[in-house]
Motif scaffolding. Structure first.
Motif, PDB file in Angstrom:
ATOM      1  N   THR A   1       0.842  -1.191   0.000  1.00  0.00           N
ATOM      2  CA  THR A   1       0.000   0.000   0.000  1.00  0.00           C
ATOM      3  C   THR A   1       0.880   1.245   0.000  1.00  0.00           C
ATOM      4  O   THR A   1       1.809   1.334   0.796  1.00  0.00           O
ATOM      5  N   ALA A   2       0.573   2.192  -0.893  1.00  0.00           N
ATOM      6  CA  ALA A   2       1.373   3.415  -0.969  1.00  0.00           C
ATOM      7  C   ALA A   2       0.496   4.583  -1.422  1.00  0.00           C
ATOM      8  O   ALA A   2      -0.476   4.397  -2.149  1.00  0.00           O
ATOM      9  N   ALA A   3       0.870   5.779  -0.977  1.00  0.00           N
ATOM     10  CA  ALA A   3       0.197   7.006  -1.402  1.00  0.00           C
ATOM     11  C   ALA A   3       1.244   8.092  -1.551  1.00  0.00           C
ATOM     12  O   ALA A   3       2.224   8.135  -0.798  1.00  0.00           O
ATOM     13  N   GLU A   4       1.034   8.955  -2.532  1.00  0.00           N
ATOM     14  CA  GLU A   4       1.952  10.082  -2.695  1.00  0.00           C
ATOM     15  C   GLU A   4       1.195  11.283  -3.259  1.00  0.00           C
ATOM     16  O   GLU A   4       0.159  11.144  -3.898  1.00  0.00           O
ATOM     17  N   GLY A   5       1.735  12.445  -2.977  1.00  0.00           N
ATOM     18  CA  GLY A   5       1.133  13.674  -3.471  1.00  0.00           C
ATOM     19  C   GLY A   5       2.199  14.721  -3.714  1.00  0.00           C
ATOM     20  O   GLY A   5       3.216  14.750  -3.029  1.00  0.00           O
ATOM     21  N   GLU A   6       1.964  15.552  -4.724  1.00  0.00           N
ATOM     22  CA  GLU A   6       2.902  16.630  -5.026  1.00  0.00           C
ATOM     23  C   GLU A   6       2.125  17.939  -5.083  1.00  0.00           C
ATOM     24  O   GLU A   6       1.190  18.091  -5.880  1.00  0.00           O
ATOM     25  N   ALA A   7       2.500  18.859  -4.203  1.00  0.00           N
ATOM     26  CA  ALA A   7       1.820  20.153  -4.133  1.00  0.00           C
ATOM     27  C   ALA A   7       2.791  21.260  -4.513  1.00  0.00           C
ATOM     28  O   ALA A   7       3.906  21.309  -4.013  1.00  0.00           O
ATOM     29  N   THR A   8       2.341  22.128  -5.406  1.00  0.00           N
ATOM     30  CA  THR A   8       3.142  23.287  -5.798  1.00  0.00           C
ATOM     31  C   THR A   8       2.291  24.527  -5.570  1.00  0.00           C
ATOM     32  O   THR A   8       1.252  24.696  -6.203  1.00  0.00           O
ATOM     33  N   GLY A   9       2.728  25.364  -4.644  1.00  0.00           N
ATOM     34  CA  GLY A   9       2.008  26.598  -4.354  1.00  0.00           C
ATOM     35  C   GLY A   9       2.987  27.680  -3.940  1.00  0.00           C
ATOM     36  O   GLY A   9       3.963  27.406  -3.251  1.00  0.00           O
ATOM     37  N   VAL A  10       2.741  28.890  -4.363  1.00  0.00           N
ATOM     38  CA  VAL A  10       3.647  29.991  -4.038  1.00  0.00           C
ATOM     39  C   VAL A  10       3.680  30.235  -2.540  1.00  0.00           C
ATOM     40  O   VAL A  10       4.736  30.363  -1.936  1.00  0.00           O
ATOM     41  N   ASP A  11       2.505  30.281  -1.899  1.00  0.00           N
ATOM     42  CA  ASP A  11       2.452  30.623  -0.481  1.00  0.00           C
ATOM     43  C   ASP A  11       2.360  29.403   0.434  1.00  0.00           C
ATOM     44  O   ASP A  11       3.064  29.327   1.431  1.00  0.00           O
ATOM     45  N   ALA A  12       1.485  28.438   0.116  1.00  0.00           N
ATOM     46  CA  ALA A  12       1.250  27.345   1.062  1.00  0.00           C
ATOM     47  C   ALA A  12       1.001  26.016   0.346  1.00  0.00           C
ATOM     48  O   ALA A  12      -0.137  25.606   0.158  1.00  0.00           O
ATOM     49  N   PRO A  13       2.062  25.317  -0.042  1.00  0.00           N
ATOM     50  CA  PRO A  13       1.858  23.977  -0.588  1.00  0.00           C
ATOM     51  C   PRO A  13       1.666  22.973   0.549  1.00  0.00           C
ATOM     52  O   PRO A  13       2.320  23.058   1.574  1.00  0.00           O
ATOM     53  N   SER A  14       0.730  22.046   0.393  1.00  0.00           N
ATOM     54  CA  SER A  14       0.461  21.065   1.442  1.00  0.00           C
ATOM     55  C   SER A  14       0.118  19.714   0.821  1.00  0.00           C
ATOM     56  O   SER A  14      -0.880  19.581   0.129  1.00  0.00           O
ATOM     57  N   ALA A  15       0.961  18.712   1.074  1.00  0.00           N
ATOM     58  CA  ALA A  15       0.715  17.348   0.602  1.00  0.00           C
ATOM     59  C   ALA A  15       0.509  16.450   1.811  1.00  0.00           C
ATOM     60  O   ALA A  15       1.284  16.491   2.765  1.00  0.00           O
ATOM     61  N   VAL A  16      -0.553  15.631   1.777  1.00  0.00           N
ATOM     62  CA  VAL A  16      -0.873  14.749   2.904  1.00  0.00           C
ATOM     63  C   VAL A  16      -1.144  13.337   2.372  1.00  0.00           C
ATOM     64  O   VAL A  16      -2.290  12.976   2.117  1.00  0.00           O
ATOM     65  N   PRO A  17      -0.091  12.520   2.168  1.00  0.00           N
ATOM     66  CA  PRO A  17      -0.322  11.142   1.745  1.00  0.00           C
ATOM     67  C   PRO A  17      -0.465  10.202   2.948  1.00  0.00           C
ATOM     68  O   PRO A  17       0.290  10.289   3.913  1.00  0.00           O
ATOM     69  N   LEU A  18      -1.462   9.316   2.908  1.00  0.00           N
ATOM     70  CA  LEU A  18      -1.679   8.315   3.953  1.00  0.00           C
ATOM     71  C   LEU A  18      -1.862   6.959   3.291  1.00  0.00           C
ATOM     72  O   LEU A  18      -2.575   6.853   2.294  1.00  0.00           O
ATOM     73  N   ALA A  19      -1.268   5.898   3.878  1.00  0.00           N
ATOM     74  CA  ALA A  19      -1.390   4.562   3.296  1.00  0.00           C
ATOM     75  C   ALA A  19      -1.448   3.486   4.376  1.00  0.00           C
ATOM     76  O   ALA A  19      -0.535   2.692   4.532  1.00  0.00           O
ATOM     77  N   PRO A  20      -2.553   3.408   5.135  1.00  0.00           N
ATOM     78  CA  PRO A  20      -2.666   2.356   6.157  1.00  0.00           C
ATOM     79  C   PRO A  20      -3.054   1.004   5.552  1.00  0.00           C
ATOM     80  O   PRO A  20      -3.738   0.944   4.533  1.00  0.00           O
ATOM     81  N   THR A  21      -2.600  -0.061   6.195  1.00  0.00           N
ATOM     82  CA  THR A  21      -2.929  -1.433   5.793  1.00  0.00           C
ATOM     83  C   THR A  21      -3.333  -2.222   7.023  1.00  0.00           C
ATOM     84  O   THR A  21      -2.685  -2.134   8.062  1.00  0.00           O
ATOM     85  N   SER A  22      -4.396  -3.010   6.889  1.00  0.00           N
ATOM     86  CA  SER A  22      -4.778  -3.953   7.921  1.00  0.00           C
ATOM     87  C   SER A  22      -4.823  -5.329   7.264  1.00  0.00           C
ATOM     88  O   SER A  22      -5.587  -5.544   6.328  1.00  0.00           O
ATOM     89  N   ALA A  23      -3.959  -6.241   7.738  1.00  0.00           N
ATOM     90  CA  ALA A  23      -3.873  -7.565   7.121  1.00  0.00           C
ATOM     91  C   ALA A  23      -4.041  -8.648   8.185  1.00  0.00           C
ATOM     92  O   ALA A  23      -3.318  -8.661   9.183  1.00  0.00           O
ATOM     93  N   ASP A  24      -5.003  -9.528   7.972  1.00  0.00           N
ATOM     94  CA  ASP A  24      -5.247 -10.686   8.839  1.00  0.00           C
ATOM     95  C   ASP A  24      -5.091 -11.913   7.944  1.00  0.00           C
ATOM     96  O   ASP A  24      -5.954 -12.177   7.107  1.00  0.00           O
ATOM     97  N   HIS A  25      -3.985 -12.643   8.104  1.00  0.00           N
ATOM     98  CA  HIS A  25      -3.651 -13.726   7.178  1.00  0.00           C
ATOM     99  C   HIS A  25      -3.321 -15.029   7.899  1.00  0.00           C
ATOM    100  O   HIS A  25      -2.179 -15.463   7.909  1.00  0.00           O
ATOM    101  N   PRO A  26      -4.305 -15.717   8.478  1.00  0.00           N
ATOM    102  CA  PRO A  26      -3.998 -16.995   9.118  1.00  0.00           C
ATOM    103  C   PRO A  26      -3.818 -18.126   8.100  1.00  0.00           C
ATOM    104  O   PRO A  26      -4.509 -18.173   7.091  1.00  0.00           O
ATOM    105  N   ALA A  27      -2.863 -18.983   8.389  1.00  0.00           N
ATOM    106  CA  ALA A  27      -2.640 -20.211   7.583  1.00  0.00           C
ATOM    107  C   ALA A  27      -2.508 -21.345   8.594  1.00  0.00           C
ATOM    108  O   ALA A  27      -1.579 -21.377   9.389  1.00  0.00           O
ATOM    109  N   GLU A  28      -3.464 -22.262   8.595  1.00  0.00           N
ATOM    110  CA  GLU A  28      -3.495 -23.342   9.580  1.00  0.00           C
ATOM    111  C   GLU A  28      -3.682 -24.671   8.886  1.00  0.00           C
ATOM    112  O   GLU A  28      -4.409 -24.803   7.970  1.00  0.00           O
TER     113      GLU A  28
END
Length: 185
Positions: free
Chosen positions: A158-185
């Motif tokens: 899981t991945a996230a990316e952002g590119e912000a270009t602003g003269v006064d206030a550029p703001s990039a907020v990438p989030l990439a949470p993962t929840s994995a439940d993988h039992p093998a029995e």
């Protein structure tokens, strides 16, 4: 995002998966002196991508906003089971294997003369279950070897990316949470 005083752009990708693979002996089987093998195998791949349009944009003169969200929700179950009665038989083998390659990716970008805001989020919720089993109480009358195995290869990416270009206030907020439940029995 671009154009005028305010530019807004967005992309969304959603994947909902419910996969079930089963190999089972549910009744009564008299094999004589033969070998018995119960095998369930599943292999799948998922690519969930929320991406911006890759054409050039001059941006806005004021505020540029670009947002992308990618969501993957996966429930993948593979089961090899002996639920019934096995009479006779020499060797008994139960094997379950699951391969699930999950990629969830969000990318965004924006240009703003004053402010650029680019939230991007990729969320993966994966439950991958691999089971090989003999149900309690199932009658076995084998004369040879007994093998029970479960294998799993299911790494989420899981991945996230952002590119912000602003003269006064550029703001990039990438989030990439993962929840994995993988039992093998």
């Amino acid at each position: 995002a671009g154009g005028g005083k305010v530019g807004i752009a967005g992309s969304v990708a959603i994947e909902l998966e419910d996969l079930t693979t089963t190999a089972a002996l549910d009744g009564t089987l008299d094999t004589g002196a033969g070998d018995v093998s119960i095998t369930a195998a599943s292999s799948s791949a998922s690519d969930v991508n929320a991406l911006p349009l890759e054409t050039g944009s001059e941006g806005s003169t004021g505020v540029g906003i670009g947002a992308s969200v990618a969501i993957a929700i996966v429930d993948d179950a593979t089961t090899a089971s002996l639920n019934g009665t096995l009479a006779g038989g020499h060797d008994l083998a139960l094997h379950a294997s699951t391969g699930h390659q999950l990629t969830t990716y969000a990318k965004t970008g924006a240009k703003g003369g004053d402010v650029a805001i680019v939230p991007s989020g990729a969320l993966a919720l994966a439950k991958v279950t691999t089971l090989a089993l003999v149900v309690p109480g199932a009658a076995l009358g084998i004369g040879g070897a007994f093998t029970l195995s479960a294998e799993q290869d299911a790494p989420p990416n899981t991945a996230a990316e952002g590119e912000a270009t602003g003269v006064d206030a550029p703001s990039a907020v990438p989030l990439a949470p993962t929840s994995a439940d993988h039992p093998a029995e």
